[in-house]
Write an enzyme that holds these catalytic residues in place. Structure first.
Site, PDB file in Angstrom:
ATOM      1  N   HIS A  26      23.742  28.089  13.566  1.00 52.62           N
ATOM      2  CA  HIS A  26      24.980  27.876  12.822  1.00 52.62           C
ATOM      3  C   HIS A  26      24.770  27.833  11.312  1.00 52.62           C
ATOM      4  O   HIS A  26      23.679  27.584  10.820  1.00 52.62           O
ATOM      5  CB  HIS A  26      25.640  26.568  13.288  1.00 52.62           C
TER       6      HIS A  26
ATOM      7  N   ALA B  84      14.874  26.001   8.817  1.00 54.57           N
ATOM      8  CA  ALA B  84      16.229  25.565   8.489  1.00 54.57           C
ATOM      9  C   ALA B  84      16.399  25.359   6.988  1.00 54.57           C
ATOM     10  O   ALA B  84      15.528  24.814   6.311  1.00 54.57           O
ATOM     11  CB  ALA B  84      16.545  24.271   9.235  1.00 54.57           C
TER      12      ALA B  84
ATOM     13  N   ARG C  60       2.573  29.372   6.909  1.00 53.88           N
ATOM     14  CA  ARG C  60       1.478  29.626   7.831  1.00 53.88           C
ATOM     15  C   ARG C  60       1.744  30.868   8.661  1.00 53.88           C
ATOM     16  O   ARG C  60       2.847  31.400   8.682  1.00 53.88           O
ATOM     17  CB  ARG C  60       1.203  28.441   8.750  1.00 53.88           C
TER      18      ARG C  60
END
Length: 201
Positions: free
Chosen positions: A99, A145, A168
């Site tokens: 979302h 996020a 990473r």
């Protein structure tokens, strides 16, 4: 494109644990990809169905996934709200979108629009992510996020931050991870490393 029930249902199984909203959006998306391209004398019906798709998915359900966007099989939509995808975006197979994410172009100094992103296969994209411009997100990448992605993302890397940077490299492709909680923890862990640097630094 030939009409096929398998084509329309290609995202059904992968969204069995998401929501009925995700399934409805993807059912309509796949069917509109077929019905929206019908030749004459069905062009009027095609136009009506495209308008119906836009009304239901964009106006009512709050997701902008244009019917003509090129999307590979097994797209997973989590928490379908506030998702915006430019129709020139290309999304590969087995990708996950969450979302409040925006994937699209940007306005250049001369007033023209840039190209849109190309998302590879098996890409995990977190919530509140912005991916803009003519960039490529490599296969098996993870976008943490809150990240703002304005540069290419290499294959099998985890990127976070604003602007996003590689933190990473993944040894195992996400497509080979059998434990969904392991994939979820990847995104949870990278979100803790995000920062609020300026996009234009």
């Amino acid at each position: 494109m030939n009409f096929s029930i398998n084509y329309i249902l290609q995202d059904w199984q992968v969204n069995q644990e998401t929501s009925s909203k995700s399934r409805l959006i993807l059912l309509m998306f796949r069917s509109t990809r077929i019905l929206g391209n019908l030749p004459a004398p069905f062009s009027l019906f095609s136009s009506f169905y495209r308008a119906l798709y836009q009304f239901v998915v964009e106006w009512i359900l709050g997701v902008e996934l244009p019917w003509d966007t090129q999307v590979g099989p097994n797209l997973k939509l989590l928490h379908c709200q506030g998702l915006v995808v430019n129709h020139e975006t290309i999304i590969g197979m087995n990708c996950t979108l969450r979302h409040s994410t925006t994937i699209g172009n940007k306005i250049l100094p001369d007033g023209t629009a840039s190209g849109s992103p190309k998302i590879g296969n098996n890409v995990e994209i977190g919530s509140n992510v912005v991916i803009i411009g003519p960039i490529t997100v490599g296969d098996n990448a993870v976008i943490g996020a809150g990240s703002v992605v304005v540069k290419d993302v290499p294959n099998r890397t985890v990127v976070v931050g604003n602007p996003a940077r590689v933190i990473r490299t993944l040894n195992t492709p996400l497509s080979l991870m059998n434990n969904e909680s392991q994939q979820a923890s990847e995104l949870a862990s990278v979100s803790n490393h995000s920062n609020t640097d300026s996009l234009y630094r």
